[in-house]
Design a protein around this motif. Structure first.
Motif, PDB file in Angstrom:
ATOM      1  N   ALA B  94      -5.157   3.838   4.380  1.00 11.46           N
ATOM      2  CA  ALA B  94      -5.710   5.045   3.761  1.00 11.46           C
ATOM      3  C   ALA B  94      -6.553   4.558   2.692  1.00 11.46           C
ATOM      4  CB  ALA B  94      -4.318   5.718   2.995  1.00 11.46           C
ATOM      5  N   ASN B  95      -6.710   3.651   2.135  1.00 12.07           N
ATOM      6  CA  ASN B  95      -7.564   2.854   1.156  1.00 12.07           C
ATOM      7  C   ASN B  95      -9.004   2.810   1.835  1.00 12.07           C
ATOM      8  OD1 ASN B  95      -8.275   2.062  -1.461  1.00 12.07           O
ATOM      9  ND2 ASN B  95      -7.835  -0.144  -0.804  1.00 12.07           N
ATOM     10  N   GLY B  96      -8.879   2.997   2.984  1.00 10.88           N
ATOM     11  CA  GLY B  96     -10.174   2.546   3.629  1.00 10.88           C
ATOM     12  C   GLY B  96     -10.297   1.078   4.443  1.00 10.88           C
ATOM     13  N   TYR B  97      -9.290   0.306   4.277  1.00 11.25           N
ATOM     14  CA  TYR B  97      -9.472  -0.947   4.996  1.00 11.25           C
ATOM     15  C   TYR B  97      -8.810  -0.912   6.334  1.00 11.25           C
ATOM     16  CZ  TYR B  97      -9.227  -6.090   4.745  1.00 11.25           C
ATOM     17  OH  TYR B  97      -9.233  -7.423   4.723  1.00 11.25           O
ATOM     18  N   ARG B  98      -9.504  -0.316   7.283  1.00 11.36           N
ATOM     19  CA  ARG B  98      -9.005  -0.473   8.491  1.00 11.36           C
ATOM     20  C   ARG B  98      -9.412  -1.427   9.394  1.00 11.36           C
ATOM     21  NH1 ARG B  98     -10.936   4.585   7.116  1.00 11.36           N
ATOM     22  NH2 ARG B  98      -9.383   5.892   6.144  1.00 11.36           N
ATOM     23  N   ASP B  99     -10.852  -2.095   9.182  1.00 11.47           N
ATOM     24  CA  ASP B  99     -11.382  -3.173  10.020  1.00 11.47           C
ATOM     25  C   ASP B  99     -11.532  -4.436   9.457  1.00 11.47           C
ATOM     26  OD1 ASP B  99     -12.001  -0.789  12.169  1.00 11.47           O
ATOM     27  OD2 ASP B  99     -13.358  -0.118  10.654  1.00 11.47           O
ATOM     28  N   SER B 100     -11.726  -5.449  10.250  1.00  8.91           N
ATOM     29  CA  SER B 100     -11.741  -6.527   9.629  1.00  8.91           C
ATOM     30  C   SER B 100     -13.085  -6.687   8.989  1.00  8.91           C
ATOM     31  CB  SER B 100     -11.810  -7.602  10.852  1.00  8.91           C
ATOM     32  OG  SER B 100     -11.832  -8.946  10.451  1.00  8.91           O
ATOM     33  N   PHE B 101     -13.167  -7.557   7.943  1.00  8.28           N
ATOM     34  CA  PHE B 101     -14.323  -7.516   7.079  1.00  8.28           C
ATOM     35  C   PHE B 101     -15.181  -8.385   8.079  1.00  8.28           C
ATOM     36  CE2 PHE B 101     -12.416  -6.046   3.557  1.00  8.28           C
ATOM     37  CZ  PHE B 101     -13.628  -5.660   2.657  1.00  8.28           C
ATOM     38  N   PRO B 102     -16.584  -8.252   7.825  1.00  5.45           N
ATOM     39  CA  PRO B 102     -17.335  -7.505   6.783  1.00  5.45           C
ATOM     40  C   PRO B 102     -17.754  -5.852   7.308  1.00  5.45           C
ATOM     41  CG  PRO B 102     -18.987  -8.883   8.101  1.00  5.45           C
ATOM     42  CD  PRO B 102     -17.909  -9.009   8.683  1.00  5.45           C
ATOM     43  N   PHE B 103     -17.557  -5.168   6.303  1.00  6.11           N
ATOM     44  CA  PHE B 103     -17.760  -3.694   6.340  1.00  6.11           C
ATOM     45  C   PHE B 103     -18.316  -3.282   4.898  1.00  6.11           C
ATOM     46  CE2 PHE B 103     -13.415  -3.618   5.711  1.00  6.11           C
ATOM     47  CZ  PHE B 103     -13.311  -2.283   5.002  1.00  6.11           C
ATOM     48  N   HIS B 104     -19.272  -2.295   4.856  1.00  5.77           N
ATOM     49  CA  HIS B 104     -19.656  -2.119   3.635  1.00  5.77           C
ATOM     50  C   HIS B 104     -19.024  -0.279   3.001  1.00  5.77           C
ATOM     51  CE1 HIS B 104     -21.839  -5.596   3.449  1.00  5.77           C
ATOM     52  NE2 HIS B 104     -22.456  -5.196   4.614  1.00  5.77           N
ATOM     53  N   TYR B 105     -18.871   0.334   4.073  1.00 10.72           N
ATOM     54  CA  TYR B 105     -18.773   1.850   3.918  1.00 10.72           C
ATOM     55  C   TYR B 105     -17.335   2.285   4.495  1.00 10.72           C
ATOM     56  CZ  TYR B 105     -23.559   1.767   2.362  1.00 10.72           C
ATOM     57  OH  TYR B 105     -24.584   1.447   1.794  1.00 10.72           O
ATOM     58  N   ALA B 106     -16.452   3.014   4.032  1.00 10.50           N
ATOM     59  CA  ALA B 106     -15.155   3.575   4.594  1.00 10.50           C
ATOM     60  C   ALA B 106     -14.814   4.992   4.009  1.00 10.50           C
ATOM     61  CB  ALA B 106     -14.170   2.569   4.431  1.00 10.50           C
ATOM     62  N   THR B 107     -13.967   5.410   4.939  1.00  5.60           N
ATOM     63  CA  THR B 107     -13.551   6.660   4.250  1.00  5.60           C
ATOM     64  C   THR B 107     -11.949   6.471   4.078  1.00  5.60           C
ATOM     65  OG1 THR B 107     -12.841   7.586   6.594  1.00  5.60           O
ATOM     66  CG2 THR B 107     -15.079   8.346   5.598  1.00  5.60           C
ATOM     67  N   GLU B 108     -11.493   7.406   2.800  1.00  2.00           N
ATOM     68  CA  GLU B 108     -10.035   7.331   2.725  1.00  2.00           C
ATOM     69  C   GLU B 108      -9.233   8.374   3.795  1.00  2.00           C
ATOM     70  OE1 GLU B 108      -9.874   8.218  -1.214  1.00  2.00           O
ATOM     71  OE2 GLU B 108      -9.871   6.243  -1.973  1.00  2.00           O
ATOM     72  N   SER B 109      -8.023   7.937   3.976  1.00  2.00           N
ATOM     73  CA  SER B 109      -7.185   8.946   4.323  1.00  2.00           C
ATOM     74  C   SER B 109      -5.977   9.417   3.641  1.00  2.00           C
ATOM     75  CB  SER B 109      -6.952   8.509   5.850  1.00  2.00           C
ATOM     76  OG  SER B 109      -6.184   7.500   5.858  1.00  2.00           O
ATOM     77  N   GLU B 110      -5.218  10.349   4.049  1.00  3.46           N
ATOM     78  CA  GLU B 110      -4.332  10.957   3.270  1.00  3.46           C
ATOM     79  C   GLU B 110      -3.032   9.500   2.865  1.00  3.46           C
ATOM     80  OE1 GLU B 110      -0.645  14.246   3.434  1.00  3.46           O
ATOM     81  OE2 GLU B 110      -2.162  14.049   5.083  1.00  3.46           O
ATOM     82  N   ARG B 111      -2.729   9.480   1.572  1.00  2.00           N
ATOM     83  CA  ARG B 111      -2.007   8.360   1.374  1.00  2.00           C
ATOM     84  C   ARG B 111      -0.234   8.631   1.549  1.00  2.00           C
ATOM     85  NH1 ARG B 111      -4.748   4.718  -1.556  1.00  2.00           N
ATOM     86  NH2 ARG B 111      -6.833   5.339  -2.213  1.00  2.00           N
ATOM     87  N   VAL B 112       0.363   7.622   1.748  1.00  6.91           N
ATOM     88  CA  VAL B 112       1.790   7.542   1.905  1.00  6.91           C
ATOM     89  C   VAL B 112       2.182   6.867   0.602  1.00  6.91           C
ATOM     90  CG1 VAL B 112       2.068   8.527   4.156  1.00  6.91           C
ATOM     91  CG2 VAL B 112       1.785   5.894   3.712  1.00  6.91           C
ATOM     92  N   GLY B 113       3.310   7.002   0.131  1.00  8.99           N
ATOM     93  CA  GLY B 113       4.057   6.202  -0.855  1.00  8.99           C
ATOM     94  C   GLY B 113       4.407   4.746  -0.303  1.00  8.99           C
ATOM     95  N   PRO B 114       4.446   3.861  -1.139  1.00 14.29           N
ATOM     96  CA  PRO B 114       4.971   2.600  -0.553  1.00 14.29           C
ATOM     97  C   PRO B 114       6.485   2.561  -0.256  1.00 14.29           C
ATOM     98  CG  PRO B 114       4.619   2.220  -2.798  1.00 14.29           C
ATOM     99  CD  PRO B 114       4.228   3.800  -2.319  1.00 14.29           C
ATOM    100  N   PRO B 115       7.081   1.366   0.679  1.00 18.31           N
ATOM    101  CA  PRO B 115       8.441   1.609   0.953  1.00 18.31           C
ATOM    102  C   PRO B 115       9.196   1.391  -0.243  1.00 18.31           C
ATOM    103  CG  PRO B 115       7.274  -0.603   1.683  1.00 18.31           C
ATOM    104  CD  PRO B 115       6.168   0.545   1.354  1.00 18.31           C
ATOM    105  N   GLU B 116      10.270   1.856  -0.604  1.00 14.48           N
ATOM    106  CA  GLU B 116      11.242   1.483  -1.481  1.00 14.48           C
ATOM    107  C   GLU B 116      12.264   0.462  -1.177  1.00 14.48           C
ATOM    108  OE1 GLU B 116      12.522   5.333  -3.075  1.00 14.48           O
ATOM    109  OE2 GLU B 116      10.460   5.969  -3.789  1.00 14.48           O
ATOM    110  N   ILE B 117      12.584   0.429   0.127  1.00 14.81           N
ATOM    111  CA  ILE B 117      13.274  -0.559   0.410  1.00 14.81           C
ATOM    112  C   ILE B 117      12.644  -1.721   1.439  1.00 14.81           C
ATOM    113  CG2 ILE B 117      15.478   0.922   0.160  1.00 14.81           C
ATOM    114  CD1 ILE B 117      15.574   0.838   3.235  1.00 14.81           C
ATOM    115  N   THR B 118      13.422  -2.675   1.601  1.00 13.04           N
ATOM    116  CA  THR B 118      12.615  -3.724   2.718  1.00 13.04           C
ATOM    117  C   THR B 118      12.808  -3.116   4.071  1.00 13.04           C
ATOM    118  OG1 THR B 118      13.482  -5.575   1.443  1.00 13.04           O
ATOM    119  CG2 THR B 118      12.963  -6.091   3.477  1.00 13.04           C
ATOM    120  N   PRO B 119      11.719  -2.956   4.599  1.00  6.61           N
ATOM    121  CA  PRO B 119      11.773  -2.144   5.937  1.00  6.61           C
ATOM    122  C   PRO B 119      12.223  -2.984   7.254  1.00  6.61           C
ATOM    123  CG  PRO B 119       9.545  -2.383   5.171  1.00  6.61           C
ATOM    124  CD  PRO B 119      10.153  -3.384   4.395  1.00  6.61           C
TER     125      PRO B 119
END
Lengths: 103, 296
Positions: B94-119
């Motif tokens: 969601a932060n834009g880090y979907r591909d392996s580096f290197p890349f310079h531009y990205a778009t954000e997507s809808e954020r979800v909350g982090p897990p509250e328990i060990t998944p």
């Protein structure tokens, strides 16, 4: 991937929690702050020693383990608990290795 | 003697007093090939991605090295009050880090909350999903691979160094190794640490960053919120007895104040040391009970 009966899953969850409590790996809280040091080599428990061979009852797939180079035999905590660092100093210009974030 | 291979998008250096024999070297190459294949979130068929595709209640048998790493990661997740989280893949995407580096531009997507328990829970090599959240091993995977090989090599060698993309683990029963710490902008060495046995890891928010419109995002996420960490620090270097610990310490240090580092981080990692570089160029050295402006 295989579905697992709910009952077995609950037993697994319960035993995991029990083991965690038994070896004191879960954090002890005081005023909302954990005070338990993260385990290092000298206190590492048998809980994390994985069998090098499949044991009876394990659904272990030999095919999946053939290519991992056999590096799973050892407890890689063993012997890595000393605080041996000199602390940070000015660079001497002849370092043996470099620490930086990978690009 | 030095040998190198390329894995996890990095050059991995092995320095030992004698040449690593060819048969053993081939084992090491096979191991890193396994790590590239099975631990990466960018490899569709990897064990990590197969775990991420599990639905709640489903179980997957995984390889032993990954099981050991996952078990350790879960322990750090729980014991550091989720400051360290290996379960932030969805947040990173969601932060834009979907591909392996290197890349310079990205778009954000809808954020979800982090897990509250060990998944996930582990029973031996069997992993069962018990909650939401997806695995992104990040730097701890690189550190784990280096530690596993170091443990093997150390059995028959008195002295060795493995450098895995800026993560370093060393052992020696005599002369200490000298590890240089580089500046993220100039790449010149700004400090050095000598140690006979132990590890050094460095994280910064400069290298793995990208533009989202006018803003610059980076890859260091807050374990509790899943959002990029807002911090005056631009780089953290940690030394610790093990590379796993040094890796985790760097992630924690970015998220904590000086007081929190003393009250929490150095209680969890009492043998650790930190070197913190902030945006003004100031360098701070910290260890348990000590915090000082570092002047060398």
């Amino acid at each position: 991937m295989k579905p697992k009966p709910f009952a077995k899953w609950m037993v697994g969850l319960s035993s995991t929690v029990f083991i965690g409590l038994a070896i004191g790996q879960l954090s002890v809280s005081s005023n909302g702050q954990s005070t338990t040091p993260v385990s290092t080599g000298d206190t590492y428990s048998n809980e994390t020693t994985f069998p090098s061979q499949p044991t009876q009852g394990d659904s272990y797939d030999d095919e999946e383990s053939d290519d991992d180079g056999g590096y799973y035999d050892d407890n890689d905590d063993e012997g890595w608990s000393e605080d041996d660092s000199s602390g940070f100093s000015q660079p001497s210009g002849n370092s043996d290795g470099r620490s930086s974030h990978s690009k | 003697m030095e040998r190198q291979l390329y894995s996890m998008h990095n050059t991995i250096r092995f320095v030992t007093e004698n040449q690593i024999p060819e048969e053993e070297w081939q084992e090491i190459e096979r191991f890193f090939s396994y790590v590239d294949r099975e631990w990466s979130r960018f490899a569709e068929a990897s064990e990590v991605n197969r775990l991420n595709r599990l639905r709640i209640g489903e179980t997957l048998s995984i390889s032993l090295p990954l099981a050991r790493l996952l078990k350790r990661s879960i322990r750090y997740f729980e014991q550091t009050e989720h400051y360290f989280s290996p379960f932030l893949l969805e947040q990173q995407q969601a932060n834009g880090y979907r591909d392996s580096f290197p890349f310079h531009y990205a778009t954000e997507s809808e954020r979800v909350g982090p897990p509250e328990i060990t998944p996930f829970i582990l029973e031996g090599l069997e992993v069962t999903r018990v909650g939401g959240g997806a695995i992104d091993l990040g730097g701890i995977g690189k550190g784990a691979a280096a530690m596993m090989v170091a443990q093997r090599l150390r059995k028959e060698r008195r002295r060795g160094l493995i450098e895995a993309g800026g993560d370093v683990v060393v052992w020696s029963d005599e002369t200490p190794w000298k590890i240089g710490i580089t500046h993220p902008h100039t790449e010149e060495e700004i400090a050095e640490i000598s140690l006979r046995q132990g590890a050094v890891a460095t994280s910064n928010r400069i290298y793995r960053s990208w533009r989202v419109g006018e803003r610059v995002n980076h890859h260091l996420l807050d374990g509790k919120t899943g959002r990029p960490i807002e911090t005056p620090l631009i780089q953290v270097t940690a030394s610790a007895p093990q590379l796993y610990e040094a890796e985790v310490m760097t992630k924690l240090a970015f998220q904590m104040t000086e007081q929190e580092r003393q009250e929490k981080l150095f209680k969890w990692f009492p043998n650790g040391r930190l070197l913190l570089l902030d945006a003004s160029g100031e360098i701070i050295s910290e260890k348990k009970g000590e915090c000082a402006l570092w002047t060398g």
